[in-house]
Structures are given as C-alpha cells and as structure tokens.
Design a protein around this motif. Structure first.
Motif, PDB file in Angstrom:
ATOM      1  N   LEU A 192      43.022  -3.832   7.413  1.00 16.32           N
ATOM      2  CA  LEU A 192      42.667  -4.011   8.822  1.00 16.32           C
ATOM      3  C   LEU A 192      42.616  -2.669   9.541  1.00 16.32           C
ATOM      4  O   LEU A 192      41.674  -2.388  10.312  1.00 16.32           O
ATOM      5  N   GLY A 193      43.620  -1.815   9.324  1.00 17.26           N
ATOM      6  CA  GLY A 193      43.649  -0.529  10.011  1.00 17.26           C
ATOM      7  C   GLY A 193      42.485   0.361   9.628  1.00 17.26           C
ATOM      8  O   GLY A 193      41.829   0.963  10.496  1.00 17.26           O
ATOM      9  N   VAL A 194      42.188   0.484   8.323  1.00 22.09           N
ATOM     10  CA  VAL A 194      41.077   1.323   7.879  1.00 22.09           C
ATOM     11  C   VAL A 194      39.750   0.752   8.369  1.00 22.09           C
ATOM     12  O   VAL A 194      38.845   1.503   8.806  1.00 22.09           O
ATOM     13  N   GLY A 195      39.619  -0.565   8.302  1.00 17.41           N
ATOM     14  CA  GLY A 195      38.366  -1.178   8.766  1.00 17.41           C
ATOM     15  C   GLY A 195      38.110  -0.922  10.234  1.00 17.41           C
ATOM     16  O   GLY A 195      36.987  -0.576  10.642  1.00 17.41           O
ATOM     17  N   VAL A 196      39.138  -1.072  11.060  1.00 17.70           N
ATOM     18  CA  VAL A 196      38.979  -0.840  12.500  1.00 17.70           C
ATOM     19  C   VAL A 196      38.633   0.624  12.766  1.00 17.70           C
ATOM     20  O   VAL A 196      37.741   0.927  13.579  1.00 17.70           O
ATOM     21  N   LEU A 197      39.337   1.560  12.096  1.00 19.40           N
ATOM     22  CA  LEU A 197      39.054   2.978  12.308  1.00 19.40           C
ATOM     23  C   LEU A 197      37.633   3.332  11.900  1.00 19.40           C
ATOM     24  O   LEU A 197      36.923   4.068  12.611  1.00 19.40           O
ATOM     25  N   GLN A 198      37.204   2.824  10.737  1.00 19.46           N
ATOM     26  CA  GLN A 198      35.839   3.149  10.283  1.00 19.46           C
ATOM     27  C   GLN A 198      34.788   2.577  11.223  1.00 19.46           C
ATOM     28  O   GLN A 198      33.810   3.261  11.579  1.00 19.46           O
ATOM     29  N   LEU A 199      34.967   1.333  11.645  1.00 20.65           N
ATOM     30  CA  LEU A 199      33.964   0.705  12.525  1.00 20.65           C
ATOM     31  C   LEU A 199      33.957   1.346  13.908  1.00 20.65           C
ATOM     32  O   LEU A 199      32.885   1.662  14.455  1.00 20.65           O
ATOM     33  N   TYR A 200      35.147   1.539  14.466  1.00 20.49           N
ATOM     34  CA  TYR A 200      35.196   2.058  15.847  1.00 20.49           C
ATOM     35  C   TYR A 200      34.706   3.499  15.903  1.00 20.49           C
ATOM     36  O   TYR A 200      33.906   3.865  16.797  1.00 20.49           O
ATOM     37  N   THR A 201      35.184   4.374  14.984  1.00 20.98           N
ATOM     38  CA  THR A 201      34.761   5.774  15.056  1.00 20.98           C
ATOM     39  C   THR A 201      33.274   5.918  14.765  1.00 20.98           C
ATOM     40  O   THR A 201      32.611   6.798  15.335  1.00 20.98           O
ATOM     41  N   SER A 202      32.723   5.088  13.900  1.00 20.83           N
ATOM     42  CA  SER A 202      31.277   5.156  13.641  1.00 20.83           C
ATOM     43  C   SER A 202      30.488   4.698  14.860  1.00 20.83           C
ATOM     44  O   SER A 202      29.452   5.289  15.224  1.00 20.83           O
ATOM     45  N   TRP A 203      30.980   3.650  15.519  1.00 24.76           N
ATOM     46  CA  TRP A 203      30.297   3.183  16.740  1.00 24.76           C
ATOM     47  C   TRP A 203      30.367   4.242  17.830  1.00 24.76           C
ATOM     48  O   TRP A 203      29.373   4.493  18.535  1.00 24.76           O
ATOM     49  N   ALA A 204      31.524   4.911  17.965  1.00 25.59           N
ATOM     50  CA  ALA A 204      31.656   5.941  18.990  1.00 25.59           C
ATOM     51  C   ALA A 204      30.807   7.165  18.639  1.00 25.59           C
ATOM     52  O   ALA A 204      30.207   7.803  19.527  1.00 25.59           O
ATOM     53  N   ALA A 205      30.728   7.517  17.343  1.00 28.69           N
ATOM     54  CA  ALA A 205      29.934   8.680  16.948  1.00 28.69           C
ATOM     55  C   ALA A 205      28.451   8.448  17.161  1.00 28.69           C
ATOM     56  O   ALA A 205      27.684   9.406  17.402  1.00 28.69           O
ATOM     57  N   ALA A 206      28.011   7.212  17.068  1.00 26.43           N
ATOM     58  CA  ALA A 206      26.579   6.928  17.238  1.00 26.43           C
ATOM     59  C   ALA A 206      26.110   7.292  18.642  1.00 26.43           C
ATOM     60  O   ALA A 206      24.940   7.666  18.848  1.00 26.43           O
ATOM     61  N   ARG A 207      27.000   7.242  19.603  1.00 26.22           N
ATOM     62  CA  ARG A 207      26.628   7.570  20.980  1.00 26.22           C
ATOM     63  C   ARG A 207      26.494   9.074  21.177  1.00 26.22           C
ATOM     64  O   ARG A 207      25.806   9.539  22.083  1.00 26.22           O
ATOM     65  N   ASN A 208      27.163   9.860  20.322  1.00 24.78           N
ATOM     66  CA  ASN A 208      27.120  11.324  20.453  1.00 24.78           C
ATOM     67  C   ASN A 208      26.202  11.991  19.446  1.00 24.78           C
ATOM     68  O   ASN A 208      26.073  13.213  19.448  1.00 24.78           O
ATOM     69  N   GLN A 209      25.617  11.202  18.542  1.00 25.90           N
ATOM     70  CA  GLN A 209      24.718  11.755  17.524  1.00 25.90           C
ATOM     71  C   GLN A 209      23.381  11.011  17.608  1.00 25.90           C
ATOM     72  O   GLN A 209      23.069  10.136  16.788  1.00 25.90           O
ATOM     73  N   PRO A 210      22.572  11.342  18.587  1.00 26.88           N
ATOM     74  CA  PRO A 210      21.303  10.606  18.762  1.00 26.88           C
ATOM     75  C   PRO A 210      20.338  10.788  17.598  1.00 26.88           C
ATOM     76  O   PRO A 210      19.469   9.928  17.366  1.00 26.88           O
ATOM     77  N   ALA A 211      20.484  11.892  16.867  1.00 32.04           N
ATOM     78  CA  ALA A 211      19.565  12.109  15.740  1.00 32.04           C
ATOM     79  C   ALA A 211      19.919  11.268  14.529  1.00 32.04           C
ATOM     80  O   ALA A 211      19.106  11.136  13.607  1.00 32.04           O
ATOM     81  N   ALA A 212      21.120  10.722  14.500  1.00 28.91           N
ATOM     82  CA  ALA A 212      21.537   9.916  13.347  1.00 28.91           C
ATOM     83  C   ALA A 212      20.869   8.561  13.388  1.00 28.91           C
ATOM     84  O   ALA A 212      20.380   8.095  14.430  1.00 28.91           O
ATOM     85  N   ARG A 213      20.875   7.915  12.250  1.00 35.09           N
ATOM     86  CA  ARG A 213      20.293   6.572  12.151  1.00 35.09           C
ATOM     87  C   ARG A 213      21.191   5.592  12.887  1.00 35.09           C
ATOM     88  O   ARG A 213      22.401   5.613  12.727  1.00 35.09           O
ATOM     89  N   PRO A 214      20.629   4.713  13.688  1.00 36.36           N
ATOM     90  CA  PRO A 214      21.448   3.743  14.430  1.00 36.36           C
ATOM     91  C   PRO A 214      22.175   2.806  13.465  1.00 36.36           C
ATOM     92  O   PRO A 214      21.692   2.476  12.382  1.00 36.36           O
ATOM     93  N   LEU A 215      23.350   2.390  13.878  1.00 35.29           N
ATOM     94  CA  LEU A 215      24.124   1.456  13.058  1.00 35.29           C
ATOM     95  C   LEU A 215      23.407   0.112  13.021  1.00 35.29           C
ATOM     96  O   LEU A 215      22.953  -0.407  14.045  1.00 35.29           O
ATOM     97  N   ASP A 216      23.313  -0.458  11.832  1.00 40.23           N
ATOM     98  CA  ASP A 216      22.720  -1.772  11.651  1.00 40.23           C
ATOM     99  C   ASP A 216      23.639  -2.621  10.783  1.00 40.23           C
ATOM    100  O   ASP A 216      24.780  -2.244  10.485  1.00 40.23           O
ATOM    101  N   VAL A 217      23.121  -3.746  10.343  1.00 39.47           N
ATOM    102  CA  VAL A 217      23.941  -4.677   9.564  1.00 39.47           C
ATOM    103  C   VAL A 217      24.403  -4.045   8.251  1.00 39.47           C
ATOM    104  O   VAL A 217      25.529  -4.276   7.777  1.00 39.47           O
TER     105      VAL A 217
END
Length: 397
Positions: A23-48
């Motif tokens: 649970l802890g690793v899953g939350v960290l991976q999902l949340y930090t990736s979602w937060a990074a997507a807002r600061n990395q516009p050149a990256a591919r958007p998160l999808d399924v």
C-alpha cells in the motif's frame, strides 16, 4: 514465516507487513507520478497503462520473500517500460529499487546487478536518443547514481549478514568442539578411574584371599591362634588401605566434597608398606633401593607404586613363588622398577605382548609417562617385570 521483525524492534504478522509495504509503495508511486506530470509537460501524460504499471509493480512486492527473482523481473520490467514510454520521472521505480536491494542483499548478486543495470541503461539510453530536454539527461545520470548507491548499500547489507552468519557458524563449531573435548576428557577420566580401581581391588582381594586361606588352615591348630591374628591384622590393614585409595580415586566424582577430604595417591613412600601386606601369604618380599633417592613427580610416583602393586599381585595369583625382590633404582635420568620372583615363570612366547587387564594397564601406565616396560622369564627361574621411567629435567636437577 508467521511473524517478521520490523526495523524499529517491533513484531507484526507477515501479511500485515506485506500489505503495508504494498500500500505504501503503491501510494508513493501513484501520487508522485501524478504530481510530476504537472511539472513535466513534455512527458507523456499518465494513462491506464501507466497506472497499471505503477500498481502492478507495487503488488509484486507481496511475494518478494518467496519469489525474489520473479519479483525482480516484474518490477524491473515495469520500471523499464515506464521509462521507455516516457512517463513523468518520479518515484515510479521505487518497487524496483526495493527488489534490487533485497535480491543483492540475499546473495543473488548476478540477478540483482543485472536488474540494476537495466534500470540504469534504459533511462540513459532513452534520454540520449531522444534528447528532447537537457534536463532529461541530467535526471537520468542522477537516477543512475541512485541505483548504484542502492546496489552498494545492498552489498554492505549482504556482507554484514554473511559476517554474522560466519560468526554464528564459528560459535556453533567452537561449542561443538568444546563438547567433544569434554566428552573425550570424561572418557579418559573413566579409563583412569577404571585402571585405579582394578589395581586397588585386584591386589587387595588377592592379599585378603591368601590371608583368609592361611587363617582357615591355622584356626584348627592349637598353636595357630597367633597366625590367625596375624592374618586378620593383614586383612584389616589391606582393607583400610584399599578403602583409602578408592576414596581418593573416586573423590573426583564428588565435586561437592572439599579438596581437603581427598587423600594423596600412594607412591614410593608406601612401597615398603605394600610389601608388608604380603606377610603371612607364603611369599617373602624384599625391598631394595639403590642410587640417590629424589622426589618424583606425582604421576611418576604413582606409576612406580602401581607397577610394583600389579607385579606383586601377579606373583600372588600366578607365580606360585616363595620369594620376590622389589628393586627401585634411581639413575641419572630415570628411575627403574624391577620385580623378580622365583616362581614357575611364564612361556616366553606369551610375554611378547602383554595380555590381560593387569599387564595391559601396567603397559599403558608406563607408556603414559614416556617409559618402557619389559615382562618375561627371569634368568634361571621365575618371572621378571622391569619398567624404565624417564625423569623430567627439573626432577634430575
């Protein structure tokens, strides 16, 4: 494994630890990736697919202890796929780092470093090939440094664990060696006590039997009262001496009793008394001492006494002798014990190697102090026992 010790010293069920980690690793991976997507516009958007990769690598940690290589393959493949698809940089490969550390720490270094290499090569390769942003190359290099540090920490953990295992193995081996040494010493002590008891009882019983036979023959004679009294006195003396020696011998088995209650073992000083126990048995014993007498070490002193005791016992039992001569000769570097009798002697072929408990025990005693023993027919008539026992340098001085 029903319970697992956690790093802060508490214990918890294994399933709770696994669930908390996933649970802890899953939350960290999902949340930090979602937060990074807002600061990395050149990256591919998160999808399924991104969410499936992040969730799947976290779930794989649940079986990391039972199937570490399988977990390593899943988490590294997920991290490599996440990098290859150019999703935002964050803590998305956290599950892969945890598994790399686990696998290397358990000693599976080839598989662990192979997974670490994949985590390094793919992000750097993607950053260099695409080169859309110089920051991507810097981030890839920083990521590579993180992977190497994690791998080195795992190596330290593995080396420490192996050192602890080796120390424990040596402790177990040392304890096992101490137990074997204790058993060996106990066995040697039992053999020593058995030899002492054999020497004491065989001589005493022989003396008592002969003195009792002499008393039985004299009891019906009118003038036999004095001979009976002499025989009974010899029996009493021999019995008391045997009890004293047995008490001293068996004293080692009574650690609850003080050392002051243990009597010293017999030696050269008691040889004349030993010869005197044969008075009235029909065997006249003469004691001859030559050379310059000197104090002997305790082991050598006891050996001299036991050799004479066993030799005189054999004279009583087997020799049918009328006379025996005990000679104690002090030489420069040795003391020589010689017992001669005028009995029937023995077959020379039978004396080539000592047989029987008495002669074997005598040979073992003499060999234990570095001496030599010779038994066989005497010149002319009878039987002869000669023991050459070396003196230690300090005893010679």
């Amino acid at each position: 494994m029903d319970r697992e010790r956690r790093w802060w010293g508490l214990t918890a069920p294994a399933w709770a630890v696994d669930a908390g980690l996933v649970l802890g690793v899953g939350v960290l991976q999902l949340y930090t990736s979602w937060a990074a997507a807002r600061n990395q516009p050149a990256a591919r958007p998160l999808d399924v697919w991104a969410y499936l990769i992040l969730a799947g690598t976290a779930l794989a940690l649940a079986v990391r202890r039972r199937h570490p290589e399988w977990t390593l393959a899943v988490t590294v493949a997920g991290a490599v796929g996440y990098f290859a698809l150019q999703y935002p940089y964050a803590l998305s490969p956290l599950a892969a780092l945890i598994t790399v550390h686990l696998v290397i720490g358990r000693g599976r270094r080839v598989a662990g470093w192979a997974g670490a290499g994949c985590l390094v090569v793919v992000p750097i390769g993607a950053a260099l090939l695409l080169a859309r942003n110089p920051d991507d190359v810097v981030a890839s290099l920083m990521w590579s440094l993180v992977v190497v540090v994690v791998g080195q920490l795992a190596e330290v953990s593995r080396a420490r664990r192996e050192h602890v295992w080796e120390v424990e193995r040596r402790l177990v081996a040392a304890e096992h060696g101490r137990e074997e040494e204790a058993l060996r010493r106990a066995h040697e002590e039992r053999l020593r006590i058995a030899r002492e008891l054999h020497d004491v009882t065989s001589h005493t019983i022989s003396v008592i039997a002969l003195q009792a036979a002499a008393a039985t023959e004299a009891v019906d004679r009118a003038d036999g009262r004095e001979q009976v009294r002499t025989a009974l006195g010899a029996i009493r003396t021999a019995s008391r001496q045997a009890m004293a020696e047995m008490t001293a011998t068996l004293g080692v088995l009574r650690p609850d009793r003080g050392a002051g209650l243990r009597r010293p073992m017999p030696g050269v000083a008691q040889l004349r008394g030993l010869a005197g126990t044969l008075d009235g048995t029909g065997v006249r014993v003469e004691f001859v001492e030559t050379g310059l007498p000197r104090p002997l070490p305790p082991a050598l002193d006891l050996t001299v006494y036991r050799v004479v005791q066993e030799a005189l016992t054999n004279v009583l039992r087997h020799a049918r002798a009328r006379r025996a001569v005990v000679t104690l000769r002090f030489e420069t570097g040795a003391v020589v014990v010689q017992v001669d009798d005028d009995g029937r002697g023995a077959d020379p072929a039978a004396c080539a190697e000592p047989t029987g408990h008495g002669l074997v025990g005598m040979a073992e005693r003499v060999a234990a102090v570095g001496g030599r023993l010779r038994v066989g027919p005497a010149l002319g008539q009878g039987f002869q026992v000669v023991a050459w026992l070396p003196l230690a340098p300090e005893a010679v001085a």
